[in-house]
Enzyme design. Structure first.
Site, PDB file in Angstrom:
ATOM      1  N   THR A 142      56.987  59.348  81.069  1.00 43.88           N
ATOM      2  CA  THR A 142      57.862  61.288  81.193  1.00 43.88           C
ATOM      3  C   THR A 142      58.225  61.847  82.079  1.00 43.88           C
ATOM      4  OG1 THR A 142      57.478  62.040  79.541  1.00 43.88           O
ATOM      5  CG2 THR A 142      56.285  61.556  79.705  1.00 43.88           C
ATOM      6  N   ASP A 143      58.481  62.956  81.951  1.00 38.05           N
ATOM      7  CA  ASP A 143      58.635  64.533  82.382  1.00 38.05           C
ATOM      8  C   ASP A 143      57.734  65.199  82.384  1.00 38.05           C
ATOM      9  OD1 ASP A 143      60.225  65.385  80.269  1.00 38.05           O
ATOM     10  OD2 ASP A 143      61.877  65.967  81.803  1.00 38.05           O
ATOM     11  N   GLU A 144      57.178  65.048  80.936  1.00 32.02           N
ATOM     12  CA  GLU A 144      56.321  64.781  80.633  1.00 32.02           C
ATOM     13  C   GLU A 144      54.308  65.441  81.520  1.00 32.02           C
ATOM     14  OE1 GLU A 144      55.412  65.465  76.305  1.00 32.02           O
ATOM     15  OE2 GLU A 144      58.248  65.130  76.169  1.00 32.02           O
ATOM     16  N   TYR A 167      49.824  63.701  74.039  1.00 31.40           N
ATOM     17  CA  TYR A 167      50.493  62.327  74.983  1.00 31.40           C
ATOM     18  C   TYR A 167      51.067  62.470  76.202  1.00 31.40           C
ATOM     19  CZ  TYR A 167      55.026  60.399  76.517  1.00 31.40           C
ATOM     20  OH  TYR A 167      55.774  59.860  76.244  1.00 31.40           O
ATOM     21  N   LYS A 171      50.138  59.551  78.819  1.00 32.30           N
ATOM     22  CA  LYS A 171      51.473  58.584  80.134  1.00 32.30           C
ATOM     23  C   LYS A 171      50.922  59.510  81.272  1.00 32.30           C
ATOM     24  CE  LYS A 171      54.582  57.195  78.938  1.00 32.30           C
ATOM     25  NZ  LYS A 171      54.711  55.801  78.661  1.00 32.30           N
ATOM     26  N   PRO A 222      64.710  72.177  60.619  1.00 31.32           N
ATOM     27  CA  PRO A 222      63.747  73.314  61.721  1.00 31.32           C
ATOM     28  C   PRO A 222      63.839  73.401  62.980  1.00 31.32           C
ATOM     29  CG  PRO A 222      63.210  71.308  61.186  1.00 31.32           C
ATOM     30  CD  PRO A 222      64.791  70.754  60.493  1.00 31.32           C
ATOM     31  N   ASP A 296      55.744  77.472  65.611  1.00 30.92           N
ATOM     32  CA  ASP A 296      55.687  76.509  67.334  1.00 30.92           C
ATOM     33  C   ASP A 296      54.861  75.975  66.965  1.00 30.92           C
ATOM     34  OD1 ASP A 296      57.068  75.739  69.540  1.00 30.92           O
ATOM     35  OD2 ASP A 296      56.703  77.903  70.916  1.00 30.92           O
TER      36      ASP A 296
HETATM   37  P1  NAD Z   1      59.334  54.747  70.780  1.00 30.09           P
HETATM   38  O1  NAD Z   1      58.663  55.274  70.129  1.00 30.09           O
HETATM   39  O2  NAD Z   1      60.971  54.752  70.271  1.00 30.09           O
HETATM   40  O3  NAD Z   1      59.511  53.235  70.769  1.00 30.09           O
HETATM   41  C1  NAD Z   1      57.945  52.981  71.029  1.00 30.09           C
HETATM   42  C2  NAD Z   1      58.119  51.415  70.736  1.00 30.09           C
HETATM   43  O4  NAD Z   1      56.739  50.013  71.799  1.00 30.09           O
HETATM   44  C3  NAD Z   1      58.431  50.745  69.525  1.00 30.09           C
HETATM   45  O5  NAD Z   1      58.908  49.742  69.393  1.00 30.09           O
HETATM   46  C4  NAD Z   1      56.664  50.763  69.015  1.00 30.09           C
HETATM   47  O6  NAD Z   1      56.649  49.416  68.357  1.00 30.09           O
HETATM   48  C5  NAD Z   1      56.171  49.331  71.188  1.00 30.09           C
HETATM   49  N1  NAD Z   1      55.204  49.813  70.635  1.00 30.09           N
HETATM   50  C6  NAD Z   1      54.048  51.018  70.051  1.00 30.09           C
HETATM   51  N2  NAD Z   1      52.835  50.430  70.852  1.00 30.09           N
HETATM   52  C7  NAD Z   1      52.826  49.343  70.729  1.00 30.09           C
HETATM   53  C8  NAD Z   1      51.712  48.381  71.706  1.00 30.09           C
HETATM   54  N3  NAD Z   1      50.839  48.943  71.622  1.00 30.09           N
HETATM   55  N4  NAD Z   1      51.649  47.260  72.187  1.00 30.09           N
HETATM   56  C9  NAD Z   1      53.651  46.625  72.163  1.00 30.09           C
HETATM   57  N5  NAD Z   1      54.362  47.798  71.718  1.00 30.09           N
HETATM   58  C10 NAD Z   1      54.200  48.830  71.074  1.00 30.09           C
HETATM   59  O7  NAD Z   1      59.941  54.954  72.376  1.00 30.09           O
HETATM   60  P2  NAD Z   1      60.970  55.669  73.380  1.00 30.09           P
HETATM   61  O8  NAD Z   1      61.181  57.040  73.262  1.00 30.09           O
HETATM   62  O9  NAD Z   1      61.882  54.236  73.237  1.00 30.09           O
HETATM   63  O10 NAD Z   1      60.375  55.358  74.527  1.00 30.09           O
HETATM   64  C11 NAD Z   1      59.669  54.069  75.139  1.00 30.09           C
HETATM   65  C12 NAD Z   1      58.920  54.838  76.746  1.00 30.09           C
HETATM   66  O11 NAD Z   1      59.959  56.220  77.544  1.00 30.09           O
HETATM   67  C13 NAD Z   1      58.038  55.234  76.522  1.00 30.09           C
HETATM   68  O12 NAD Z   1      56.675  54.571  77.177  1.00 30.09           O
HETATM   69  C14 NAD Z   1      58.161  56.885  76.153  1.00 30.09           C
HETATM   70  O13 NAD Z   1      56.953  57.497  76.913  1.00 30.09           O
HETATM   71  C15 NAD Z   1      59.107  56.624  77.680  1.00 30.09           C
HETATM   72  N6  NAD Z   1      59.982  58.021  77.578  1.00 30.09           N
HETATM   73  C16 NAD Z   1      60.464  58.317  76.315  1.00 30.09           C
HETATM   74  C17 NAD Z   1      60.608  59.686  76.683  1.00 30.09           C
HETATM   75  C18 NAD Z   1      62.351  59.598  74.891  1.00 30.09           C
HETATM   76  O14 NAD Z   1      62.775  60.882  75.509  1.00 30.09           O
HETATM   77  N7  NAD Z   1      62.445  58.783  74.117  1.00 30.09           N
HETATM   78  C19 NAD Z   1      61.675  60.748  77.246  1.00 30.09           C
HETATM   79  C20 NAD Z   1      60.284  59.924  78.779  1.00 30.09           C
HETATM   80  C21 NAD Z   1      60.164  58.666  78.687  1.00 30.09           C
END
Ligand code: NAD
Length: 362
Positions: A142-144, A167, A171, A222, A296
């Site tokens: 993530t960019d975070e 979080y 990451k 919210p 916030d």
């Molecule tokens: P999400 O929370 O919708 O999905 C995460 C999935 O991982 C779920 O299906 C969950 O069951 C599975 N999971 C969690 N812990 C697990 C484990 N220990 N073993 C196996 N599976 C496990 O998340 P997302 O939004 O689809 O994000 C996917 C990736 O992209 C993440 O790594 C997240 O950090 C990254 N990301 C997301 C965003 C965003 O805006 N959603 C932005 C930047 C980066």
């Protein structure tokens, strides 16, 4: 541009394939490519196999309910399927939840990534020749991890890490492990850092689905603080195409930032959704009247914005959606997919507020 030697019919592991981005990736890989996909997901609260119902009967798709922190099970999967690549999306992903309870973030995002790296390394070391050269481990981040920006500037691949929440710290730790496994052991890894994704099938705790659902039900919407936090929005299918570009054409050891050039304040996003709803569901009246400013989030980062010039220039990737086209599709999808939502909302999660550390809900 380096072309990977991955065979078009290679087997790929997608971890977290039942989540929001993972399921979009799996649907794309099965629908638009010839790869075989093994979805490895432990199915936490955000994992939902219903998001894969359009492809789950395909003979190129398999599902394994496995936790990436379980090294023994991972070893079994690598032996059984002999994958040519791994895309690691399994993670605990919600900042608010990481404030209420950081432990699962450490366990999955850090320890789980470590276990997956070790299992991938053990497998990769058994490979020879072309198969060993072609193997890829793509880690999705993530960019975070870069912290918060002021009014100006963009995150690039060389911006120093400065994570602020449990979080983003988890990451950032996992990104470092992935890079170390490349430098130390030669495992062919790549890292992507992307901005906020939005689109269909997103668990309704994140901003955009929450706003759509609250508003469409006539409930208060919210908005944290004054709504002036800025995020750079990326349509999930554009992200997925970026991940496949990195898998197939990215250079080993490199990091790629993926962003949609769509900066919006949270309040702008909420206004846009309200206005689209007024168009699509005029009977609800003026949805902007439902906006309710709430305390916030602690440590809420002010602004994220990504400079995606590297992936655009080196891998010829460009987003196909603007925010205006992507958000309209997204609102329409949520309105048309009540059954998917009902299945989620009938469970433990009922659009409650998390992440104040005070246990308050709105
Ligand atoms: P999400 O929370 O919708 O999905 C995460 C999935 O991982 C779920 O299906 C969950 O069951 C599975 N999971 C969690 N812990 C697990 C484990 N220990 N073993 C196996 N599976 C496990 O998340 P997302 O939004 O689809 O994000 C996917 C990736 O992209 C993440 O790594 C997240 O950090 C990254 N990301 C997301 C965003 C965003 O805006 N959603 C932005 C930047 C980066």
């Amino acid at each position: 541009m380096t072309q990977s030697a991955l065979l078009p019919t290679a087997t790929l592991f997608v971890t977290g394939g039942a989540g929001f981005i993972g399921s979009a990736l799996v649907r794309y890989l099965i629908g638009e490519t010839q790869y075989r996909v093994v979805n490895i997901d432990k199915l936490n609260y955000a994992g939902n196999l219903a998001s894969l119902s359009s492809i789950d009967q395909d003979s190129r798709y398999s599902f394994e309910q496995v936790d990436i922190s379980d090294g023994r099970e991972l070893a079994r999967l690598f032996r059984q399927y002999q994958p040519a690549g791994v895309l690691n999306l399994a993670a605990e992903t919600h900042v608010d939840r990481s404030i209420d309870g950081p432990a699962p973030f450490i366990e999955t995002n850090i320890v789980g990534t470590f276990k997956l790296l070790e299992a991938a390394r053990a497998h990769w070391q058994t490979l020879t020749g072309q198969a060993k050269d072609a193997f890829r481990f793509v880690h999705i981040s993530t960019d975070e991890v870069f912290g918060s920006l002021g009014k100006d500037g963009f995150f690039t691949e060389t911006t120093p890490y400065d994570p602020r929440s449990p979080y983003s710290a988890s990451k950032a730790s996992s990104d470092m492990l992935v890079r170390a496994w490349q430098h130390t052991f030669g495992l062919p890894t790549l890292v992507t850092n992307c901005s906020n994704n939005y689109g269909p099938y997103q668990f309704p705790e994140k901003l955009i689905p929450t706003v759509i659902l609250k508003a469409s039900q006539g409930e208060a919407i919210p908005v944290y603080g004054t709504g002036d936090n800025v995020r750079d929005w990326l349509y999930v299918d554009d992200h997925v195409r970026g991940l496949v570009a990195v898998l197939e054409r990215g250079q080993v050891g490199q990091t790629y930032n993926i962003g949609g050039h769509n900066e919006r304040s949270n309040l702008d996003v909420v206004h846009t959704i309200c206005d689209i709803l007024s168009d699509l569901r005029p009977e609800g009246g003026d949805y902007r009247k439902l906006i309710n400013f709430v305390t916030d989030r602690p440590g809420h980062d002010k602004r994220y914005a990504i400079d995606p010039a590297k992936i655009q220039g080196e891998l010829d990737w460009n987003p196909q959606e603007t925010f205006d086209t992507g958000i309209r599709k997204t609102v329409a999808w949520y309105l048309d997919n009540q059954a998917w939502l009902d299945a989620i909302l009938s469970g433990d999660y009922r659009l409650e507020r998390l992440g104040t550390s005070l246990g308050t809900s709105v």
